[in-house]
Design a protein around this motif. Structure first.
Motif, PDB file in Angstrom:
ATOM      1  N   MET A 110      17.014  25.555 -33.130  1.00 23.86           N
ATOM      2  CA  MET A 110      16.355  24.931 -31.986  1.00 23.86           C
ATOM      3  C   MET A 110      15.184  25.812 -31.529  1.00 23.86           C
ATOM      4  SD  MET A 110      18.143  23.658 -28.431  1.00 23.86           S
ATOM      5  CE  MET A 110      19.606  23.134 -29.288  1.00 23.86           C
ATOM      6  N   GLY A 111      14.016  25.211 -31.319  1.00 22.59           N
ATOM      7  CA  GLY A 111      12.825  25.975 -30.937  1.00 22.59           C
ATOM      8  C   GLY A 111      12.823  26.359 -29.462  1.00 22.59           C
ATOM      9  N   LYS A 112      11.896  27.254 -29.121  1.00 21.37           N
ATOM     10  CA  LYS A 112      11.773  27.729 -27.739  1.00 21.37           C
ATOM     11  C   LYS A 112      11.595  26.583 -26.752  1.00 21.37           C
ATOM     12  CE  LYS A 112       9.724  32.324 -28.192  1.00 21.37           C
ATOM     13  NZ  LYS A 112       8.635  33.178 -27.738  1.00 21.37           N
ATOM     14  N   GLU A 113      10.727  25.632 -27.132  1.00 24.76           N
ATOM     15  CA  GLU A 113      10.418  24.539 -26.194  1.00 24.76           C
ATOM     16  C   GLU A 113      11.672  23.748 -25.848  1.00 24.76           C
ATOM     17  OE1 GLU A 113       7.226  21.048 -25.323  1.00 24.76           O
ATOM     18  OE2 GLU A 113       6.829  22.471 -26.920  1.00 24.76           O
ATOM     19  N   GLU A 114      12.432  23.413 -26.886  1.00 23.37           N
ATOM     20  CA  GLU A 114      13.651  22.633 -26.657  1.00 23.37           C
ATOM     21  C   GLU A 114      14.662  23.424 -25.820  1.00 23.37           C
ATOM     22  OE1 GLU A 114      16.864  20.104 -29.264  1.00 23.37           O
ATOM     23  OE2 GLU A 114      14.982  20.687 -30.238  1.00 23.37           O
ATOM     24  N   MET A 125      13.996  25.812 -23.667  1.00 21.66           N
ATOM     25  CA  MET A 125      13.511  25.923 -22.291  1.00 21.66           C
ATOM     26  C   MET A 125      13.649  24.603 -21.543  1.00 21.66           C
ATOM     27  SD  MET A 125      12.608  28.979 -21.308  1.00 21.66           S
ATOM     28  CE  MET A 125      11.309  28.979 -20.085  1.00 21.66           C
ATOM     29  N   LYS A 126      13.347  23.492 -22.207  1.00 19.41           N
ATOM     30  CA  LYS A 126      13.463  22.175 -21.549  1.00 19.41           C
ATOM     31  C   LYS A 126      14.921  21.922 -21.142  1.00 19.41           C
ATOM     32  CE  LYS A 126       9.161  20.668 -21.976  1.00 19.41           C
ATOM     33  NZ  LYS A 126       8.305  20.951 -20.832  1.00 19.41           N
ATOM     34  N   ARG A 127      15.832  22.300 -22.021  1.00 19.19           N
ATOM     35  CA  ARG A 127      17.262  22.130 -21.730  1.00 19.19           C
ATOM     36  C   ARG A 127      17.662  22.993 -20.521  1.00 19.19           C
ATOM     37  NH1 ARG A 127      21.519  22.721 -26.614  1.00 19.19           N
ATOM     38  NH2 ARG A 127      20.465  20.827 -27.269  1.00 19.19           N
ATOM     39  N   LEU A 128      17.175  24.232 -20.504  1.00 24.78           N
ATOM     40  CA  LEU A 128      17.465  25.140 -19.396  1.00 24.78           C
ATOM     41  C   LEU A 128      16.856  24.608 -18.088  1.00 24.78           C
ATOM     42  CD1 LEU A 128      18.636  27.874 -18.437  1.00 24.78           C
ATOM     43  CD2 LEU A 128      16.460  28.927 -19.081  1.00 24.78           C
ATOM     44  N   GLU A 129      15.632  24.097 -18.169  1.00 29.94           N
ATOM     45  CA  GLU A 129      14.973  23.552 -16.975  1.00 29.94           C
ATOM     46  C   GLU A 129      15.764  22.380 -16.395  1.00 29.94           C
ATOM     47  OE1 GLU A 129      10.980  22.812 -18.385  1.00 29.94           O
ATOM     48  OE2 GLU A 129      10.559  24.968 -18.482  1.00 29.94           O
ATOM     49  N   ARG A 130      16.319  21.550 -17.256  1.00 26.53           N
ATOM     50  CA  ARG A 130      17.153  20.426 -16.772  1.00 26.53           C
ATOM     51  C   ARG A 130      18.381  20.949 -16.037  1.00 26.53           C
ATOM     52  NH1 ARG A 130      15.550  18.022 -21.642  1.00 26.53           N
ATOM     53  NH2 ARG A 130      17.442  18.623 -22.745  1.00 26.53           N
ATOM     54  N   ALA A 170      13.933  21.958  -7.345  1.00 28.48           N
ATOM     55  CA  ALA A 170      14.161  23.292  -7.923  1.00 28.48           C
ATOM     56  C   ALA A 170      12.865  23.673  -8.645  1.00 28.48           C
ATOM     57  CB  ALA A 170      15.318  23.252  -8.909  1.00 28.48           C
ATOM     58  N   VAL A 171      12.631  24.975  -8.785  1.00 27.94           N
ATOM     59  CA  VAL A 171      11.387  25.455  -9.395  1.00 27.94           C
ATOM     60  C   VAL A 171      11.744  26.364 -10.575  1.00 27.94           C
ATOM     61  CG1 VAL A 171       9.200  26.628  -8.967  1.00 27.94           C
ATOM     62  CG2 VAL A 171      10.306  25.378  -7.101  1.00 27.94           C
ATOM     63  N   PRO A 172      11.931  25.776 -11.781  1.00 31.42           N
ATOM     64  CA  PRO A 172      12.330  26.611 -12.922  1.00 31.42           C
ATOM     65  C   PRO A 172      11.286  27.659 -13.305  1.00 31.42           C
ATOM     66  CG  PRO A 172      12.674  24.266 -13.400  1.00 31.42           C
ATOM     67  CD  PRO A 172      11.888  24.354 -12.123  1.00 31.42           C
ATOM     68  N   GLY A 173      10.016  27.258 -13.328  1.00 28.50           N
ATOM     69  CA  GLY A 173       8.949  28.164 -13.758  1.00 28.50           C
ATOM     70  C   GLY A 173       7.883  27.348 -14.460  1.00 28.50           C
ATOM     71  N   TYR A 222      19.915  32.272 -15.000  1.00 28.65           N
ATOM     72  CA  TYR A 222      18.815  31.426 -15.491  1.00 28.65           C
ATOM     73  C   TYR A 222      17.621  32.281 -15.883  1.00 28.65           C
ATOM     74  CZ  TYR A 222      21.381  27.480 -13.414  1.00 28.65           C
ATOM     75  OH  TYR A 222      22.325  26.544 -13.098  1.00 28.65           O
ATOM     76  N   LEU A 223      17.306  33.264 -15.042  1.00 30.08           N
ATOM     77  CA  LEU A 223      16.188  34.168 -15.354  1.00 30.08           C
ATOM     78  C   LEU A 223      16.498  34.963 -16.625  1.00 30.08           C
ATOM     79  CD1 LEU A 223      13.504  35.612 -14.732  1.00 30.08           C
ATOM     80  CD2 LEU A 223      14.799  37.160 -13.249  1.00 30.08           C
ATOM     81  N   ASP A 224      17.731  35.458 -16.730  1.00 31.39           N
ATOM     82  CA  ASP A 224      18.118  36.217 -17.931  1.00 31.39           C
ATOM     83  C   ASP A 224      17.890  35.369 -19.190  1.00 31.39           C
ATOM     84  OD1 ASP A 224      18.918  38.205 -16.187  1.00 31.39           O
ATOM     85  OD2 ASP A 224      21.069  37.811 -16.403  1.00 31.39           O
ATOM     86  N   ARG A 225      18.270  34.099 -19.095  1.00 33.37           N
ATOM     87  CA  ARG A 225      18.109  33.200 -20.248  1.00 33.37           C
ATOM     88  C   ARG A 225      16.623  32.956 -20.541  1.00 33.37           C
ATOM     89  NH1 ARG A 225      19.005  32.078 -24.774  1.00 33.37           N
ATOM     90  NH2 ARG A 225      19.315  29.979 -25.525  1.00 33.37           N
ATOM     91  N   GLN A 226      15.816  32.805 -19.485  1.00 34.00           N
ATOM     92  CA  GLN A 226      14.371  32.615 -19.697  1.00 34.00           C
ATOM     93  C   GLN A 226      13.768  33.823 -20.424  1.00 34.00           C
ATOM     94  OE1 GLN A 226      13.491  31.793 -15.508  1.00 34.00           O
ATOM     95  NE2 GLN A 226      12.812  29.735 -16.045  1.00 34.00           N
ATOM     96  N   ILE A 227      14.189  35.017 -20.029  1.00 37.02           N
ATOM     97  CA  ILE A 227      13.698  36.238 -20.694  1.00 37.02           C
ATOM     98  C   ILE A 227      14.124  36.233 -22.166  1.00 37.02           C
ATOM     99  CG2 ILE A 227      13.892  38.773 -20.778  1.00 37.02           C
ATOM    100  CD1 ILE A 227      14.165  38.660 -17.654  1.00 37.02           C
ATOM    101  N   ASP A 228      15.379  35.855 -22.422  1.00 39.57           N
ATOM    102  CA  ASP A 228      15.888  35.813 -23.811  1.00 39.57           C
ATOM    103  C   ASP A 228      15.118  34.812 -24.673  1.00 39.57           C
ATOM    104  OD1 ASP A 228      17.800  37.702 -23.249  1.00 39.57           O
ATOM    105  OD2 ASP A 228      19.448  36.273 -23.023  1.00 39.57           O
TER     106      ASP A 228
END
Length: 195
Positions: free
Chosen positions: A1-5, A7-12, A29-32, A107-113
């Motif tokens: 799974m690519g970064k975009e997918e 991140m989109k999943r995390l944002e949801r 909510a403000v994911p980033g 959530y932030l930890d996952r965004q960094i990863d």
């Protein structure tokens, strides 16, 4: 799974989150926002009024200061990633609580990863405290360590952490705008030396 997918999943997940009482109070909510391939990630503290209205980070007065600072070193919002530790607005723009940071920081930890930035710029003392502790450093007052660099080693390589004052501070204490400009010039050098 690519970064975009990823991140989109995390944002949801962030947009549907109810892990703390802020989930009941928010408009959005403000994911980033920004590039999922960003080399530089800015981490603020929590959304304010306009961020809560629009669902985007740093779109109020502090965001204008951040845009100016980015522009001065030749960067745009589209090239970096901007987020906060806490993804929902605390009432009356109060500081985030320890419990809110604890609930939201995974959530932030996952965004960094996912993004794997080369440089993380915590903006303000709460994000500075969280990011430095996460990577094994002991935080000091931001007035002492803003603009200094800390080198963290992760599974995906080196990350430079460079704490700075929050752009909102420049609105209340105009002399801090000069400090921020100097720190952004240092950031420009750090980015260059990392190429």
């Amino acid at each position: 799974m690519g970064k975009e997918e990823l991140m989109k999943r995390l944002e949801r997940r962030i947009k549907g989150c109810q892990k703390c009482p802020l989930g009941q109070l928010r408009t959005n909510a403000v994911p980033g926002a920004g590039s999922y391939d960003a080399e530089v990630m800015f981490v603020g503290e929590a959304p304010g009024y306009w961020e809560d209205q629009k669902g985007l980070p740093f779109v109020g007065r502090a965001g204008k200061v951040l845009d100016e600072l980015l522009g001065a070193i030749g960067l745009s919002r589209e090239e970096v990633y901007i987020t906060n530790i806490v993804k929902c607005r605390p009432p009356e723009n109060r500081d985030p609580t320890e419990d809110e940071i604890k609930a939201c920081s995974p959530y932030l930890d996952r965004q960094i990863d996912i993004i794997r930035p080369k440089v993380i710029v915590p903006l303000g003392r709460y994000s500075m405290g969280y990011i430095l502790r996460k990577f094994g450093f002991e935080p000091e007052p931001i007035s002492k360590i803003h603009g200094k660099t800390f080198e963290a080693h992760t599974l995906f390589g080196k990350i430079v952490i460079m704490p700075m004052y929050h752009p909102a501070a420049a609105l209340y204490k105009p002399p801090l705008r000069e400090e921020l400009k100097k720190d952004f010039e240092k950031l420009k050098e750090v980015i260059k030396s990392d190429k």
